[in-house]
Design an enzyme around this catalytic site. Structure first.
Site, PDB file in Angstrom:
ATOM      1  N   ASP A 144      14.831  -7.683  12.725  1.00  0.00           N
ATOM      2  CA  ASP A 144      13.462  -8.084  12.400  1.00  0.00           C
ATOM      3  C   ASP A 144      12.964  -9.132  13.395  1.00  0.00           C
ATOM      4  OD1 ASP A 144      11.080  -8.778  10.709  1.00  0.00           O
ATOM      5  OD2 ASP A 144      12.139  -7.552   9.242  1.00  0.00           O
ATOM      6  N   HIS A 215       7.725 -12.557   9.269  1.00  0.00           N
ATOM      7  CA  HIS A 215       8.139 -11.251   8.736  1.00  0.00           C
ATOM      8  C   HIS A 215       9.637 -11.185   8.439  1.00  0.00           C
ATOM      9  CE1 HIS A 215       8.802  -6.823   8.900  1.00  0.00           C
ATOM     10  NE2 HIS A 215       7.561  -6.746   8.431  1.00  0.00           N
ATOM     11  N   SER A 545       7.679  -2.456   4.817  1.00  0.00           N
ATOM     12  CA  SER A 545       8.587  -3.505   5.303  1.00  0.00           C
ATOM     13  C   SER A 545       9.166  -4.313   4.158  1.00  0.00           C
ATOM     14  CB  SER A 545       7.822  -4.488   6.193  1.00  0.00           C
ATOM     15  OG  SER A 545       7.771  -4.043   7.509  1.00  0.00           O
TER      16      SER A 545
END
Ligand SMILES: *[C@@H]1O[C@H](CO)[C@@H](O)[C@H](O)[C@H]1NC(C)=O
Ligand SMILES: *[C@@H]1O[C@H](CO)[C@@H](O)[C@H](O)[C@H]1NC(C)=O
Ligand SMILES: *[C@@H]1O[C@H](CO)[C@@H](O)[C@H](O)[C@H]1NC(C)=O
Ligand SMILES: *[C@@H]1O[C@H](CO)[C@@H](O)[C@H](O)[C@H]1NC(C)=O
Ligand SMILES: *[C@@H]1O[C@H](CO)[C@@H](O)[C@H](O)[C@H]1NC(C)=O
Length: 767
Positions: A144, A215, A545
């Site tokens: 990620d 994220h 996600s």
């Protein structure tokens, strides 16, 4: 920033400038795959030496240091390397023996406390968390944007010691050193070479495993964050924040940078993760569907699967367009997104007395009475795209002190709020358009704001149009739980059928992916916009996600409870126990229609049942090879994907009528075809003495015959086979139906709680 990195960066920059002046000297990155059995390894001291020998043969001697073009040497996720080459060098390399595939490097994109309760996990009582010791001892590798290690979600209080098998490292870099890892965050690495080669001038973020965008911090804490009491986003959704597997360890592989995630970096991370000893790989990233022999994630994850590693990927956010699902290899668990039953109402009270429902997490006091009445404005200067509130499109004199209506699309939702605020606007209403209808991903906006659905936006615009001085107020209603039908399929969640392999039903499963609250970097505002100076430990994001790490965490729970199960057995457990009804017992919805299997796969994940499925459909690596042959892939394509030298001709000869032992059915009747037969094999993982009988809901227009109709097991891990015939009753040219759905369920005769359910999706294809 360490000085070596800066130097590398400047050199690359210069290199590019210099190179681009001649047509054939332009360098691009390629992923080169080699035949691992090709050259006797005794000729070279190491794989690296072998890989470099290809560069020596390819790159002209004018270039005095060919090895500087090598970005990565891969040996675990695949055999080969990433390299920068000119077009003519590529052509030369292609002609060398042992080179089986050369693929241009591409980038793909990342696809954003309460979800544990919604999924039925309960910290008290005899349940999945207890049976699995909260995922104790498993290692989840997350590819990620990195991690914010100081977040309370990565505190290692109460964590078990680092597993002995762990060989990973805590890589030093900008604002990151070995002291940032602990028993929760046991490893961290970062991969920049593919990214730097493609965009040398864009690295305004931490050159280290540290997360610059939020994220990766969010996804990794969703999978395995530590319990944090009193977590909330400015008072919204307050409660205990906790990952799905709170006793699992996390290893971070930073492969995504601001402009995306390069395949060369992703492969390098998978290569390292396999050797490091992760149990699960969680990839909340993806692109468009591509054939498996061009799909680097599919290729890397095949090797991971052979090493017993479960690979869990996001299905993508290109829904509701059909055939948009990505990461569709059968050895990957492909996860779509569902909604929670948690809402953040923020209503619009219009001057004509009408009220529009909207949602927002703007940090207002939840008991706040109606705010100030403001003048509404909706600017439709098409040239400047004012209706989208693009940067620089809002004239200050027209929006100052007003409530500005902005259409969804083009730029980010939170960014529109920033644009309105900078232009002097006092509040914002985000209006969904026909493209996103009722999609309800909320944000923590930088000004009072709400998001309204498409129908509401039509009423809003009609009101604005109907009067000289339209007025409105916003009312924020805090957090409301349990009053909406959930789960439902998120509109953006990518849909099947699978583009590259329609014979496998994809996505496999759906899991929460809308308005998920999880850990957040402590130097970012909740919108992650540069101008947002607010600070939080948790923020809200939506996307597949967010769904992916839920399933990664649940995979960790199942692994901890059943350490010997294969990745396919674990995936089967998750799929055959999934729910197809919502919390009120009605069919899971997709918009206002019951969801199809191409939207929700086997259904909504239920960890409580998945940990004790009764029976599993297991699949070994060889089965996938045979499956690829049945798809019509050539021997060399199968080789590219699996690194196995097989003659598909022989494989098919030995496996007549082979069907992959997948936990779901995708039945395709091509023009004229009437009957399809499938074989399946179930492994008993429940009670030793168990009898299962069959429940079938035949798809409309199809007759389903199963033999035998009873399975009698007398020991654990016993395997029994059954066969299914699907017979089309549709007469040629009759009826317009092109698809139908049903299911096939094995039910334990003594204990009806064991229900092993497989969805059946039927498609008629007319030439
Ligand atoms: C790592 O960085 C922290 C500050 O972020 C510092 O206090 C510590 O001394 C560093 N440790 C090592 C081993 O360099
Ligand atoms: C606004 O009103 C005018 C005339 O009353 C009409 O032509 C136009 O279509 C309306 N626009 C919208 C967005 O409703
Ligand atoms: C975030 O967590 C840290 C460590 O637990 C704490 O010191 C800090 O006050 C928290 N920040 C906010 C905004 O809650
Ligand atoms: C299973 O059944 C067999 C015979 O019916 C019996 O001998 C055996 O003890 C049973 N096993 C268990 C674990 O109950
Ligand atoms: C019945 O099945 C459920 C799993 O679905 C299991 O938790 C339970 O222990 C079983 N009961 C018995 C008596 O085996």
């Amino acid at each position: 920033m360490d000085s070596q990195k800066i130097q590398f960066f400047l050199l690359t920059l210069f290199f590019h400038y210099f190179r681009t002046t001649h047509a054939d000297t332009t360098l691009a990155t390629y992923i080169v795959q080699l035949d691992p059995h090709g050259t006797p390894s005794s000729l070279f001291n190491s794989k690296l030496q072998w890989h470099l020998s290809f560069l020596q043969q390819t790159i002209s001697s004018d270039d005095n240091n060919p090895s500087s073009r090598l970005l990565y040497s891969y040996r675990s996720a695949m055999d080969g390397f990433a390299v920068q080459l000119t077009q003519s060098e590529v052509e030369h390399l292609q002609s060398l023996p042992d080179v089986i595939s050369i693929r241009p490097d591409h980038k793909i994109q990342i696809q954003t406390t309460y979800s544990f309760k919604f999924l039925g996990l309960n910290p008290r009582g005899e349940d999945a968390w207890f049976r699995s010791s909260f995922g104790r001892g498993t290692i989840i590798g997350v590819l990620d944007t990195g991690v914010w290690p100081e977040s309370p979600s990565f505190n290692d209080h109460g964590m078990p010691p680092i597993p002995k098998k762990w060989k990973g490292i805590c890589q030093k870099g900008q604002a990151f050193n070995s002291s940032h890892c602990n028993r929760k965050l046991i490893g961290a690495r970062y991969f920049t070479k593919g990214h730097l080669a493609a965009s040398p001038s864009k690295i305004a973020e931490y050159l280290s495993p540290r997360d610059s965008s939020g994220h990766g911090t969010h996804t990794s804490s969703t999978a395995a964050g530590t319990s944090v009491a009193m977590a909330s986003v400015f008072g919204y959704a307050s409660g205990v924040a906790r990952g799905m597997a709170p006793q699992a360890h996390i290893a971070i592989y930073k492969v995504c940078w601001f402009n995306g995630c390069y395949n060369s970096d992703i492969l390098a991370a998978m290569d390292a993760a396999i050797r490091d000893g992760v149990d699960i790989l969680s990839l909340s990233l993806g692109g468009f569907p591509v054939p498996l022999f061009n799909d680097n994630i599919a290729i890397g994850s095949f090797r991971a699967m052979e090493n017993g590693i479960s690979v869990v990927c996001a299905a993508g956010n290109s829904g509701p367009i059909a055939m948009s699902v990505s990461n569709e290899a059968p050895w990957i668990a492909t996860v779509g997104a569902s909604t929670l039953d948690r809402k953040f109402p923020a209503t619009v009270h219009m001057g004509n007395g009408q009220i529009l429902y909207g949602e927002s997490m703007y940090p207002a006091n939840r008991l706040m009475s109606l705010g100030k009445e403001l003048e509404l404005v909706y600017l439709t200067d098409g040239d400047r795209m004012s209706q989208f509130c693009l940067e620089g499109s809002l004239p200050r004199d027209k929006v100052r002190g007003k409530m500005v209506v902005c259409d969804r699309g083009i730029n980010g939702r939170a960014e529109k709020g920033q644009v309105v605020k900078e232009a002097g606007g006092a509040a914002m209403i985000l209006a969904n358009t026909a493209l996103n209808l009722e999609e309800d991903s909320v944000d923590v906006h930088v000004l009072p704001a709400t998001l309204v659905g498409f129908d509401e936006s039509i009423r809003l615009k009609a009101y604005i149009n109907s009067t000289e001085r339209p007025l409105a107020q916003l009312e924020f209603g805090g957090t409301v739980i349990g009053r909406s039908s959930a789960p439902a399929v998120a509109r953006f969640s990518a849909r099947g059928p699978s583009f590259s392999n329609p014979s496998i039903l994809k996505p496999d499963i759906i899991a929460p992916g809308v308005n998920i609250i999880a850990a957040w970097p402590q130097n970012l505002g909740p919108t992650a916009l540069p101008g947002d100076s607010r600070r939080v430990n948790f923020s809200v994001m939506s996307g597949t996600s967010m769904s992916c790490p839920h399933v990664s965490g649940i995979t960790a729970l199942i692994r901890a409870a059943h350490p010997t199960w294969s990745p396919a057995a674990i995936k089967s457990a998750i799929m055959t126990t999934a729910e197809v009804t919502d919390h009120a017992g009605r069919p899971i919805l997709d918009g206002d229609q019951p969801a199809s299997f191409f939207a929700m796969g086997a259904g909504h994940v239920n960890p409580e049942r998945a940990i004790n499925p009764g029976l599993v459909y297991d699949i070994g690596p060889d089965d996938y090879v045979t499956h690829l042959c049945t798809l019509g892939y050539t021997t060399s394509e199968v080789f590219t994907i699996t690194h196995r030298k097989v003659s598909c001709h022989e494989v098919l000869g030995m496996n007549r009528g082979f069907s992959l032992n997948y936990p779901s059915f995708s039945v395709i009747f091509k023009d004229g075809m009437r009957t399809k037969r499938f074989n399946r094999r179930l492994t008993n993982v429940g009670n030793p003495n168990s009898t299962y009988s069959l429940e079938v809901m035949a798809p409309q227009g199809v007759k389903v015959i199963v033999k035998p109709r009873r399975l009698v097991f007398d020991h654990i891990y016993q395997r029994l086979n059954y066969r299914v015939w699907f017979i089309s009753r549709k007469v040629k040219g009759g009826g317009s139906m092109t698809s139908a759905e049903g299911h096939l369920t094995w039910v334990h005769s003594q204990n009806g709680s064991y229900r092993v359910r497989s969805p059946i999706a039927v498609t008629w294809k007319v030439k």
